[in-house]
Design a protein around this motif. Structure first.
Motif, PDB file in Angstrom:
ATOM      1  N   ASN A 111       0.828  -1.206   0.000  1.00 40.45           N
ATOM      2  CA  ASN A 111       0.000   0.000   0.000  1.00 40.45           C
ATOM      3  C   ASN A 111       0.862   1.255   0.000  1.00 40.45           C
ATOM      4  O   ASN A 111       2.102   1.190  -0.065  1.00 40.45           O
ATOM      5  N   SER A 112       0.216   2.415   0.070  1.00 40.93           N
ATOM      6  CA  SER A 112       0.926   3.690  -0.018  1.00 40.93           C
ATOM      7  C   SER A 112       1.826   3.947   1.182  1.00 40.93           C
ATOM      8  O   SER A 112       2.720   4.797   1.123  1.00 40.93           O
ATOM      9  N   ARG A 113       1.599   3.218   2.280  1.00 37.39           N
ATOM     10  CA  ARG A 113       2.445   3.358   3.469  1.00 37.39           C
ATOM     11  C   ARG A 113       3.566   2.334   3.497  1.00 37.39           C
ATOM     12  O   ARG A 113       4.224   2.148   4.504  1.00 37.39           O
ATOM     13  N   LYS A 114       3.786   1.679   2.355  1.00 38.51           N
ATOM     14  CA  LYS A 114       4.841   0.683   2.191  1.00 38.51           C
ATOM     15  C   LYS A 114       4.705  -0.458   3.193  1.00 38.51           C
ATOM     16  O   LYS A 114       5.664  -0.862   3.838  1.00 38.51           O
ATOM     17  N   PHE A 160       1.281   5.837  -8.470  1.00 38.35           N
ATOM     18  CA  PHE A 160       1.698   5.057  -7.303  1.00 38.35           C
ATOM     19  C   PHE A 160       3.207   4.999  -7.299  1.00 38.35           C
ATOM     20  O   PHE A 160       3.824   4.400  -8.163  1.00 38.35           O
ATOM     21  N   TYR A 161       3.823   5.634  -6.304  1.00 38.44           N
ATOM     22  CA  TYR A 161       5.281   5.728  -6.213  1.00 38.44           C
ATOM     23  C   TYR A 161       5.884   6.330  -7.483  1.00 38.44           C
ATOM     24  O   TYR A 161       6.999   5.986  -7.871  1.00 38.44           O
ATOM     25  N   GLY A 184     -10.183   3.938  -2.602  1.00 38.81           N
ATOM     26  CA  GLY A 184      -8.810   3.471  -2.485  1.00 38.81           C
ATOM     27  C   GLY A 184      -8.663   1.960  -2.532  1.00 38.81           C
ATOM     28  O   GLY A 184      -9.382   1.262  -3.252  1.00 38.81           O
TER      29      GLY A 184
END
Length: 219
Positions: A111-114, A160-161, A184
C-alpha cells in the motif's frame, strides 16, 4: 450464493504458495517492509452476498474516518496471514474465528504506506452482530454487487510511487443516515472480489480487471 460456488469461483485465483517470506515481487528491500493481513468477510444473506466493512474512528493513528477491512499488522506470535487477520477481526469487530471459514488467500500487495498486505477472503456464519472496539466508529455490510454498480460512483487516477498509474474508485453510500465513501485500496479489492464471485464486469469504465482475470492488478 453457496460456499462451494464461492470456492469454485475463487479457486483459480488462489495463491496460497505466496507468503510473507515468498512474495511474487520479492527483493531484499521488500523483505524489510512491515507485514499485515486483511480479512474480506463475506456473508450469504437473503439470497445475496454481502461484504462487511469498518469505518475507522478518530482514535487511530492513520486513515481516520476511512472505510477499511478488519485486519492489521502481524504480531510475532502470528503463525501466518490467516492468523493475523482473524486475530485482528476479533479484536476490532468481535468476529470470533469460529464464525469464519477461510475461502482463499491472495497475492500480497504493497500500500501507499509501504506495508505488505495479504488479502484473505472468509465466509462468515449468519447472525454475526458486530462489537466494534475503539478503533472502529462503525461496522456495516453492503451487497457485494454494489461494487459493480455505477450508481453514486466516481473515479480518478493517481500515480503510485511515481511509477504506476492506478484507477482510484469512490463508492458513496448512506449508512444509518451518514454519507460514507468507500475508496482506495478497500474499494479496489471489493471490486475485484465482486468481479470474481459474481462473474460479471463493472457497469463503469475500467481498464485493470476482467472477468477472466479479476485480480490482475495483483499478479
Amino acid at each position: 450464493s453457496t460456499e462451494p460456488l464461492l470456492r469454485q469461483r475463487l479457486q483459480p485465483h488462489i495463491n496460497s504458495s505466496y507468503s510473507w517470506e515468498k512474495l511474487p515481487f520479492h527483493s531484499e528491500e521488500v523483505a524489510k517492509l512491515r507485514k499485515a493481513a486483511i480479512l474480506i468477510p463475506l456473508e450469504i444473506r437473503d439470497n445475496d452476498i454481502y461484504v462487511w466493512l469498518t469505518l475507522r474512528s478518530d482514535d487511530v493513528s492513520h486513515d481516520k474516518g476511512n472505510v477499511s477491512f478488519p485486519g492489521g499488522m502481524k504480531d510475532e506470535e502470528d503463525e501466518d496471514a490467516v492468523a493475523t487477520c482473524l486475530r485482528e477481526a476479533e479484536e476490532e469487530i468481535g468476529l470470533a474465528p469460529s464464525m469464519v471459514k477461510i475461502i482463499s488467500e491472495h497475492i500480497p500487495m504493497i500500500n501507499s504506506r509501504k506495508i505488505v498486505i495479504t488479502p484473505i477472503i472468509g465466509l462468515i456464519r449468519n447472525g454475526f452482530v458486530p462489537i466494534p472496539n475503539r478503533e472502529v466508529a462503525k461496522c456495516f455490510s453492503l451487497p457485494l454487487s454494489r461494487f459493480l454498480s455505477s450508481e453514486r460512483y466516481e473515479r480518478t487516477f493517481a500515480s503510485f510511487y511515481n511509477v504506476l498509474k492506478v484507477q482510484v474508485n469512490f463508492f458513496m453510500d448512506e449508512i444509518d443516515g451518514e454519507s460514507i465513501s468507500t475508496w482506495g485500496l478497500t474499494a479496489g479489492v471489493c471490486r475485484q472480489v465482486a468481479v470474481a464471485v459474481l462473474q460479471r464486469a463493472p457497469e463503469f469504465p475500467y481498464d485493470d480487471v476482467t472477468v477472466e482475470r479479476p485480480f490482475s492488478r495483483l499478479e
